[in-house]
Design a protein around this motif. Structure first.
Motif, mmCIF file in Angstrom:
data_model
loop_
_atom_site.group_PDB
_atom_site.id
_atom_site.type_symbol
_atom_site.label_atom_id
_atom_site.label_comp_id
_atom_site.label_asym_id
_atom_site.label_seq_id
_atom_site.Cartn_x
_atom_site.Cartn_y
_atom_site.Cartn_z
ATOM 1 N N TYR A 48 12.760 6.589 -3.347
ATOM 2 C CA TYR A 48 13.226 5.941 -4.532
ATOM 3 C C TYR A 48 13.277 4.478 -4.761
ATOM 4 N N CYS A 49 12.392 3.809 -3.828
ATOM 5 C CA CYS A 49 12.530 2.277 -3.564
ATOM 6 C C CYS A 49 11.846 1.768 -4.945
ATOM 7 N N VAL A 50 12.517 0.559 -5.391
ATOM 8 C CA VAL A 50 11.869 -0.204 -6.596
ATOM 9 C C VAL A 50 10.464 -0.481 -6.250
ATOM 10 N N ARG A 51 10.059 -0.565 -5.051
ATOM 11 C CA ARG A 51 8.947 -1.165 -5.090
ATOM 12 C C ARG A 51 7.749 -0.188 -5.655
ATOM 13 N N HIS A 52 7.947 0.795 -5.970
ATOM 14 C CA HIS A 52 7.192 1.561 -7.008
ATOM 15 C C HIS A 52 6.871 0.880 -8.329
ATOM 16 N N LEU A 53 7.643 0.167 -8.831
ATOM 17 C CA LEU A 53 7.622 -0.531 -9.816
ATOM 18 C C LEU A 53 6.802 -1.787 -9.770
ATOM 19 N N PHE A 54 6.779 -2.151 -8.575
ATOM 20 C CA PHE A 54 5.875 -3.584 -8.373
ATOM 21 C C PHE A 54 4.427 -3.364 -7.628
ATOM 22 N N ASP A 55 4.070 -2.262 -7.738
ATOM 23 C CA ASP A 55 2.675 -1.883 -7.363
ATOM 24 C C ASP A 55 2.433 -2.332 -5.875
ATOM 25 N N ASN A 56 3.670 -1.966 -5.081
ATOM 26 C CA ASN A 56 3.907 -2.365 -3.702
ATOM 27 C C ASN A 56 4.305 -1.394 -2.470
ATOM 28 N N PHE A 57 4.335 0.026 -3.170
ATOM 29 C CA PHE A 57 4.957 0.971 -2.145
ATOM 30 C C PHE A 57 3.976 1.185 -1.046
ATOM 31 N N ALA A 58 2.707 0.866 -1.022
ATOM 32 C CA ALA A 58 1.875 1.274 -0.285
ATOM 33 C C ALA A 58 1.659 0.076 0.894
ATOM 34 N N MET A 59 2.197 -1.162 0.773
ATOM 35 C CA MET A 59 2.326 -1.995 1.570
ATOM 36 C C MET A 59 3.182 -1.708 2.572
#
Length: 378
Positions: A48-59
């Motif tokens: 549920y991390c907000v990194r999904h919204l910053f195109d960063n979850f894969a990093m």
């Protein structure tokens, strides 16, 4: 998932040139203050991390955008920074501040601020390991009003949260064993109906709260990007719909408050931080008095002394500072300032300057919703 132990012996990498612009801008203004995020990337994989919204979850590896001295220099020269006043958050958007490799940057950043004599509130949010030596270093800071918020959920579905909640529980115990100047919050989130809102979960949270100065509870941030991630992972939809604000149904809140009767528990992060430090809430929730009906009497008295309905011209003066266009559309009531066409940064800067809630008419807060999504409150 990257093995976290592997990161132990390696420095944080430099950020690539093609880092998304949403992350390249590493200082932004949020409800809990100026947010400093000059390291991005996290291996913890909370779904549920907000990194999904910053195109960063894969990093998964943490990456350094600029060094700590440059970051602190940019922070304290930011147009919205006010010495001793502006709340600050460090590494709360794109990494965990206590990860191996990241932690030394956290301490350097805190040292750079504290050594300059700043007494600003500083919020550090983690769900990772805090060691006794970390607490010793945190206690050495003499100026900053430092709060560690330990995120705990009790979720044991690894598709949603692969990191054991036992790590956070242990970190809170370590803080409780030796922290006195540094305040500690049980950050109980996300609470999701049908998943981690059983009687056993509530009882575990109440036991854990004994180690904290206060407990703050909140629901699930369920945006389209996060729902899509869970669907791909095979998780049935957690709610029937998505929402702009966090979801926590009324029925769940009622059971939480009944379970925590007699313990300090708060709906808002800034309220819990204020209670832990015996100061007034820097977000000025006191005017929205139904938010405060669960606060201890001593805290309501502190906030009431600081609470002042602002003068319209004073509000307009601040609106000019943040370049708000519609100055004639500003209205001030006993509960809030209302504005039109604002950004979050504009509203929150004014809110912290006034110690009074500032809302935009396009995103109304309905009474008794406490700033939450309508789901479960209709």
């Amino acid at each position: 998932m990257v093995k976290i132990e592997i990161l132990d012996a390696k420095p944080v990498r430099r950020a690539p040139d093609d880092l998304p612009s949403s992350l390249r801008n590493y200082i932004d203004y949020r409800k809990s203050g100026l947010s400093l995020n000059h390291i991005v990337g996290c291996p913890l994989d909370c779904g549920y991390c907000v990194r999904h919204l910053f195109d960063n979850f894969a990093m998964k590896r943490p990456h350094l955008i600029v060094n700590d001295e440059v970051a602190v220099g940019e922070l304290i020269s930011h147009w919205a920074f006010r010495a001793h006043t502006t709340p600050i958050q460090i590494f709360n958007r794109a990494t965990d501040p206590f990860l191996p490799g990241v932690k030394k940057h956290l301490f350097r950043t805190l040292e750079a601020l504290d050594s300059r004599g700043f007494r600003n509130p500083v919020l550090v949010i983690t769900r990772w390991k805090i060691e006794p030596a970390d607490v010793e270093r945190l206690e050495e800071f003499t100026n900053l009003k430092l709060t560690i918020l330990v995120t705990w959920s009790g979720i044991d579905d690894e598709r949603i949260e692969p990191v054991s909640s036992g790590i956070a529980a242990r970190s809170l115990e370590v803080l409780a064993s030796s922290a006195s100047r540094v305040k500690k919050i049980l950050y109980w989130r996300p609470i999701i109906s049908g998943l981690n809102d059983t009687t056993d979960h509530f009882a575990a949270a109440r036991r854990l709260a004994e180690f904290a100065d206060a407990t703050v509870f909140t629901g699930l941030f369920y945006r389209e990007e996060i729902r899509a991630y869970f669907r791909e992972a095979g998780v049935p939809d957690l709610y029937a719909d998505i929402a702009r604000r966090k979801i926590l149904p009324r029925e769940a809140e009622g059971r939480i408050l009944a379970c925590f009767e007699g313990r300090p528990i708060f709906r808002k992060t800034s309220c819990g931080v204020a209670f832990a430090h015996s100061i007034a809430d820097f977000n000025g929730h006191f005017g929205i008095n139904e938010i405060c009906d669960i606060c201890p009497k001593t805290q309501r008295e502190i906030c009431e002394k600081r609470h002042r309905k602002p003068d319209l011209e004073a509000v307009r003066s601040l609106a000019r500072v943040v370049s708000l266009v519609d100055l004639d559309g500003i209205e001030v009531s006993d509960r809030r300032v209302e504005v039109n066409g604002s950004t979050e940064a504009q509203r929150y800067f004014m809110q912290h300057a006034l110690n009074f809630q500032v809302h935009d008419r396009a995103q109304p807060h309905r009474k008794h919703r406490h700033g939450r999504a309508e789901i479960g409150w209709e």
